[in-house]
Design an enzyme around this catalytic site. Sequence first.
Site, short mmCIF file in Angstrom:
data_model
loop_
_atom_site.label_atom_id
_atom_site.label_comp_id
_atom_site.label_asym_id
_atom_site.label_seq_id
_atom_site.Cartn_x
_atom_site.Cartn_y
_atom_site.Cartn_z
N GLY A 69 35.40 40.32 36.03
CA GLY A 69 36.84 40.57 36.09
C GLY A 69 37.45 40.66 34.70
CB THR A 70 36.77 38.76 31.59
OG1 THR A 70 37.01 37.50 32.22
CG2 THR A 70 37.28 38.72 30.16
CG ASN A 149 44.25 31.86 37.72
OD1 ASN A 149 45.13 32.66 37.40
ND2 ASN A 149 43.75 30.98 36.88
CB SER A 199 35.72 39.02 39.68
OG SER A 199 34.60 38.29 39.24
CG HIS A 201 32.41 34.73 40.00
ND1 HIS A 201 32.89 33.47 39.81
CD2 HIS A 201 33.01 35.49 39.07
CE1 HIS A 201 33.74 33.46 38.79
NE2 HIS A 201 33.84 34.70 38.32
CB THR A 238 20.68 50.01 32.70
OG1 THR A 238 20.15 50.80 31.64
CG2 THR A 238 19.83 50.19 33.95
CB CYS A 323 39.58 29.86 32.32
SG CYS A 323 38.75 30.76 33.60
N1 PLP Z 1 41.54 36.97 36.64
C1 PLP Z 1 41.77 35.92 37.44
C2 PLP Z 1 43.08 35.81 38.15
C3 PLP Z 1 40.80 34.93 37.59
O1 PLP Z 1 41.04 33.88 38.37
C4 PLP Z 1 39.58 35.06 36.89
C5 PLP Z 1 38.55 34.00 36.98
O2 PLP Z 1 38.83 32.86 37.21
C6 PLP Z 1 39.39 36.19 36.09
C7 PLP Z 1 40.38 37.12 35.98
C8 PLP Z 1 38.11 36.40 35.34
O3 PLP Z 1 37.10 36.87 36.20
P1 PLP Z 1 35.57 36.77 35.73
O4 PLP Z 1 35.19 35.33 35.81
O5 PLP Z 1 34.82 37.64 36.70
O6 PLP Z 1 35.52 37.32 34.36
#
Ligand code: PLP
Length: 377
Positions: A69-70, A149, A199, A201, A238, A323
């Site tokens: 996601g990042t 989040n 994302s 996971h 890849t 995070c």
């Molecule tokens: N954006 C939000 C709202 C999230 O909660 C998270 C992860 O906690 C991310 C982005 C980042 O995703 P990733 O862990 O796949 O990089």
Amino acid sequence: MHYLDHAATTPVPRAVADRIYEVLTEQYGNPSSQYPLGFQARRLTEDSRGVIADALGCKADSLYFTSCGTESDNWAIRSALWNGRRTGRHIITTAVEHSAVLEPLRLLEQEGYEVTRLRPDRNGNISAHQVAEALREDTVLVTVMLVNNETGCVFPVAEIARILKERKSSALLHCDAVQGFLKVPCDPSAWGVHLMSLSAHKIGGPKGIGALYVSDTLKNFRPLLPGGGQERGLRSGTEATAQIAGFAKAVELRRDHLDEKLARMADLKAYCRDLLLSIPGMETVGSGTAPHILCMSLPGYPSANIVNELGEQGICISAGSACHRGKPSHVFSAMGLPKKTAAGTFRISFGPETGRGDVEALYEALKSHQSRRFPML
Ligand code: PLP
């Protein structure tokens, strides 16, 4: 163990792990290779893209795989600014985005971009009206998450898209839907969102795989990783075929009886809130309506201590976002919570596997924590 931290990451169901193993050991070809093992890998990549696109209600070729996601957030932001480079350098976002959005924006400010960060109200909500007020001629990007989040607040992304259209703004709308996908309604193409980050996971898929939705109205979208030309030239490297197949399998499993799963999570959240509120001094934080995130505070009892102590008993919750690694959360300061409330805030998040027994274990542990500790004055 009582795992109540599904917003941090989720357990991978057996069927997803089996599918990943099968791809790693049997269907391990490189999708660019010109022989049957390669063709098989290409097919599984495209079939997986189709499964995820179907869940998002978009065309398969609007979806690009990324590493997380990042990465999707960073790519969306950088490329949207490139897109609008002749129009301006103003960006609108919220003060409560994930650091995957806030950190790139902070660096962009050092490059001369101007960032307006909308502040949430005391309940953690943002209104589309705030975006309308901040919108300018030189605004090139609006980036607003779908579900916060930490609080579980759902932001009015569809309404924001409508406002941009009404105002005939040329700004692109990016939505970080990492916490919203398969939890709340999410339909980028119908809403008119240009870019959306996902994302795997957070929904029972593996870590290390994400996706970016890119509306087909965007021509010449700029790659983040130029190279060998994978992902139709937009995201080289890849393809992570095993993770991609695992992502698709997780989506398939989640979508099976999804409404029932979400209703169960919402019921469990209400049960948990009511039970915890019977502990003297306990407060709810924000008015998040996402079914899987509950934010509470025990003012006077620092959440870092609660999380550590409960962790030792096998109960996993988080002090705000995982995070932040112990730093005070920017979300709670933006909401204007009193210091003691902010310091005592913790997040409980649910998945389809969570049951009442997990919630009851949490309640007992919190009661016992409170009875053994003196409150911080
Ligand atoms: N954006 C939000 C709202 C999230 O909660 C998270 C992860 O906690 C991310 C982005 C980042 O995703 P990733 O862990 O796949 O990089």
